[in-house]
Design a protein around this motif. Structure first.
Motif, PDB file in Angstrom:
ATOM      1  N   GLN A   1       0.848  -1.188   0.000  1.00 57.70           N
ATOM      2  CA  GLN A   1       0.000   0.000   0.000  1.00 57.70           C
ATOM      3  C   GLN A   1       0.889   1.245   0.000  1.00 57.70           C
ATOM      4  O   GLN A   1       2.046   1.200   0.388  1.00 57.70           O
ATOM      5  CB  GLN A   1      -0.897   0.031   1.243  1.00 57.70           C
ATOM      6  N   LYS A   2       0.336   2.351  -0.430  1.00 57.14           N
ATOM      7  CA  LYS A   2       1.085   3.604  -0.440  1.00 57.14           C
ATOM      8  C   LYS A   2       1.384   4.049   0.996  1.00 57.14           C
ATOM      9  O   LYS A   2       0.520   3.998   1.865  1.00 57.14           O
ATOM     10  CB  LYS A   2       0.269   4.680  -1.163  1.00 57.14           C
ATOM     11  N   VAL A   3       2.635   4.456   1.236  1.00 58.65           N
ATOM     12  CA  VAL A   3       3.037   4.938   2.562  1.00 58.65           C
ATOM     13  C   VAL A   3       2.666   6.410   2.653  1.00 58.65           C
ATOM     14  O   VAL A   3       3.236   7.246   1.958  1.00 58.65           O
ATOM     15  CB  VAL A   3       4.551   4.750   2.795  1.00 58.65           C
ATOM     16  N   GLU A   4       1.683   6.713   3.494  1.00 58.96           N
ATOM     17  CA  GLU A   4       1.226   8.089   3.654  1.00 58.96           C
ATOM     18  C   GLU A   4       1.677   8.695   4.977  1.00 58.96           C
ATOM     19  O   GLU A   4       1.676   9.910   5.131  1.00 58.96           O
ATOM     20  CB  GLU A   4      -0.294   8.145   3.537  1.00 58.96           C
ATOM     21  N   ILE A   5       2.047   7.862   5.937  1.00 65.77           N
ATOM     22  CA  ILE A   5       2.503   8.322   7.251  1.00 65.77           C
ATOM     23  C   ILE A   5       3.977   7.953   7.387  1.00 65.77           C
ATOM     24  O   ILE A   5       4.340   6.785   7.288  1.00 65.77           O
ATOM     25  CB  ILE A   5       1.689   7.664   8.387  1.00 65.77           C
ATOM     26  N   LYS A   6       4.802   8.936   7.597  1.00 66.68           N
ATOM     27  CA  LYS A   6       6.239   8.678   7.772  1.00 66.68           C
ATOM     28  C   LYS A   6       6.505   8.199   9.200  1.00 66.68           C
ATOM     29  O   LYS A   6       5.744   8.466  10.111  1.00 66.68           O
ATOM     30  CB  LYS A   6       7.039   9.954   7.504  1.00 66.68           C
ATOM     31  N   GLY A   7       7.590   7.489   9.379  1.00 66.83           N
ATOM     32  CA  GLY A   7       7.996   7.077  10.715  1.00 66.83           C
ATOM     33  C   GLY A   7       7.952   5.581  10.954  1.00 66.83           C
ATOM     34  O   GLY A   7       8.462   5.100  11.953  1.00 66.83           O
ATOM     35  N   PHE A   8       7.355   4.825  10.034  1.00 69.95           N
ATOM     36  CA  PHE A   8       7.322   3.374  10.169  1.00 69.95           C
ATOM     37  C   PHE A   8       8.329   2.796   9.185  1.00 69.95           C
ATOM     38  O   PHE A   8       8.008   2.490   8.043  1.00 69.95           O
ATOM     39  CB  PHE A   8       5.922   2.817   9.884  1.00 69.95           C
ATOM     40  N   SER A   9       9.586   2.664   9.631  1.00 71.07           N
ATOM     41  CA  SER A   9      10.619   2.139   8.742  1.00 71.07           C
ATOM     42  C   SER A   9      11.694   1.416   9.538  1.00 71.07           C
ATOM     43  O   SER A   9      11.865   1.649  10.732  1.00 71.07           O
ATOM     44  CB  SER A   9      11.246   3.269   7.923  1.00 71.07           C
ATOM     45  N   LEU A  10      12.378   0.524   8.855  1.00 74.85           N
ATOM     46  CA  LEU A  10      13.508  -0.208   9.421  1.00 74.85           C
ATOM     47  C   LEU A  10      14.672  -0.107   8.448  1.00 74.85           C
ATOM     48  O   LEU A  10      14.479  -0.159   7.241  1.00 74.85           O
ATOM     49  CB  LEU A  10      13.157  -1.692   9.619  1.00 74.85           C
ATOM     50  N   VAL A  11      15.880   0.003   8.971  1.00 73.61           N
ATOM     51  CA  VAL A  11      17.074   0.079   8.135  1.00 73.61           C
ATOM     52  C   VAL A  11      17.835  -1.225   8.274  1.00 73.61           C
ATOM     53  O   VAL A  11      18.077  -1.696   9.382  1.00 73.61           O
ATOM     54  CB  VAL A  11      17.974   1.262   8.560  1.00 73.61           C
ATOM     55  N   GLY A  12      18.198  -1.816   7.146  1.00 75.93           N
ATOM     56  CA  GLY A  12      18.936  -3.069   7.172  1.00 75.93           C
ATOM     57  C   GLY A  12      19.992  -3.112   6.094  1.00 75.93           C
ATOM     58  O   GLY A  12      20.269  -2.112   5.432  1.00 75.93           O
TER      59      GLY A  12
END
Length: 63
Positions: free
Chosen positions: A15-26
């Motif tokens: 789905q399109k990401v409309e809210i920033k802040g939900f991410s993981l870096v790997g």
């Protein structure tokens, strides 16, 4: 005139990401998620991923 707009898609449900802040870096880059639910499910499905290992280390050694 064309404008290139980059739309982030959820790494789990696409789905399109409309809210920033939900991410993981790997190792493979940044995974973006559309919500906290998708982020949590991703962590449950891939418990041994480098992102989750980093989160565990941060929880065990808070600043």
């Amino acid at each position: 005139m064309s404008t290139d707009v980059h739309i982030e898609l959820c790494a789990l449900c696409s789905q399109k990401v409309e809210i920033k802040g939900f991410s993981l870096v790997g190792n493979s880059g940044v995974h973006h998620f559309c919500c906290g639910g998708c982020l949590s499910i991703f962590q449950l499905l891939y418990p041994d991923s480098p992102q989750n290992q980093q989160l565990k280390q941060n929880e065990e050694n808070p600043k």
